[in-house]
Each structure stands twice: as C-alpha cells, then as structure tokens.
Design an enzyme around this catalytic site. Structure first.
Site, PDB file in Angstrom:
ATOM      1  N   GLY A 120     -74.810-106.225  47.608  1.00  0.00           N
ATOM      2  CA  GLY A 120     -75.954-105.325  47.667  1.00  0.00           C
ATOM      3  C   GLY A 120     -76.589-105.441  49.035  1.00  0.00           C
ATOM      4  O   GLY A 120     -76.031-104.991  50.024  1.00  0.00           O
ATOM      5  N   ARG A 121     -77.756-106.064  49.062  1.00  0.00           N
ATOM      6  CA  ARG A 121     -78.507-106.249  50.306  1.00  0.00           C
ATOM      7  C   ARG A 121     -78.743-104.920  51.018  1.00  0.00           C
ATOM      8  O   ARG A 121     -78.516-104.778  52.209  1.00  0.00           O
ATOM      9  CB  ARG A 121     -77.803-107.237  51.237  1.00  0.00           C
ATOM     10  N   HIS A 122     -79.212-103.950  50.226  1.00  0.00           N
ATOM     11  CA  HIS A 122     -79.545-102.651  50.784  1.00  0.00           C
ATOM     12  C   HIS A 122     -80.451-101.907  49.800  1.00  0.00           C
ATOM     13  O   HIS A 122     -80.673-102.356  48.682  1.00  0.00           O
ATOM     14  CB  HIS A 122     -78.285-101.821  51.076  1.00  0.00           C
ATOM     15  N   ALA A 123     -80.951-100.774  50.258  1.00  0.00           N
ATOM     16  CA  ALA A 123     -81.697 -99.830  49.424  1.00  0.00           C
ATOM     17  C   ALA A 123     -81.142 -98.445  49.736  1.00  0.00           C
ATOM     18  O   ALA A 123     -80.307 -98.287  50.634  1.00  0.00           O
ATOM     19  CB  ALA A 123     -83.192 -99.897  49.739  1.00  0.00           C
ATOM     20  N   HIS A 135     -82.018-104.246  46.688  1.00  0.00           N
ATOM     21  CA  HIS A 135     -81.436-104.954  45.557  1.00  0.00           C
ATOM     22  C   HIS A 135     -80.247-105.797  45.997  1.00  0.00           C
ATOM     23  O   HIS A 135     -79.512-105.441  46.910  1.00  0.00           O
ATOM     24  CB  HIS A 135     -81.048-103.990  44.427  1.00  0.00           C
TER      25      HIS A 135
END
Length: 139
Positions: A53-56, A102
């Site tokens: 994830g580590r993004h929006a 997230h």
C-alpha cells in the site's frame, strides 16, 4: 477539498450453511457496495515482513476483502487520524474512501481481493507521504 467518508467495515451477504459451504456477493451501488466496481485485482503470497500500500488515491474508492488469511490494514487521514482494521473473514470488507492513506500487512496465506470504483490511472495515486499530509493543512 471535498470531505470524504471515514473507512468502515462492510458485511457482505453470507449465504449457505456449514454442511454445504458459503457464497458471498458484492453488488453495488447501494446494495452491498457504495459504488459500481470498475476494477478488480488481488494480491497473494506476500511475505509477512512486507508492508504494501503506502499510498492514497485522489478519486478511487476501494473495498478490501481478505478472502483467505488475515490482513491488517492501517488507514490515515491527511490530518493524521489513524485507524487499524483486522480483516480475516471473507464476507467482511473494508471501505477505503479517496484521500485515505493505507497500508496492509498480510499473513503468509492471505489473499486480498480489491474492488475499485475506477480503472487504474497512475495520476490518481498519491505515493509521496509528505504530499499526502499537505492535503490536510489549511490554505
């Protein structure tokens, strides 16, 4: 900047019985899902030490489902509010609204199904954490 909903759990229909098995159905919008699905993908064989994830997203809404195994999802608003969800039941999904950072961490046997409101578009991703946090600052 428009206001978006908080992440929340969605209980999908669980039809069947222990002696015959179960089926769950995700339909939308307004039935089980808050949007019409335009993209479906899944992740599997992710090592337990990896955080994905580590993004929006600017516009995409998603529902994450652990169809097998366990997935720990941490969501964060641009203002810094954190929530942790543990997905481990294949008839429960997590709604992730736009502009929600997230991350996901998986048990070895986890299979994650993702239902998305929009097709893939790299321009929709916010991958830089500092840029994401700047969205929560006034002015």
């Amino acid at each position: 900047m428009p206001a978006f909903a908080d992440p929340y759990l969605i209980t999908l229909p669980k039809l069947g019985a222990p002696n015959i098995g179960y089926i769950s159905v995700a339909e939308g919008p307004g039935l089980a899902l808050p949007f019409a699905v335009q993209r479906v993908f899944w992740t599997y064989y992710t090592p337990e030490s990896i955080v994905r994830g580590r993004h929006a997203h600017h516009r995409t809404e998603q529902v994450l489902v652990a169809v097998a195994g366990r997935i720990t999802v941490v969501t964060e608003t641009a203002a810094g509010a954190l929530k942790t969800f543990r997905l481990e039941d294949p008839h429960v999904g997590l709604y992730v609204p736009p502009r929600m950072w997230h991350t996901m961490q998986y048990s070895h046997s986890a299979v994650q199904l993702v239902l998305a409101s929009l097709p893939y578009d790299e321009a929709d991703y916010i991958r830089d954490y500092d840029q994401f946090r700047a969205l929560g600052r006034p002015g």
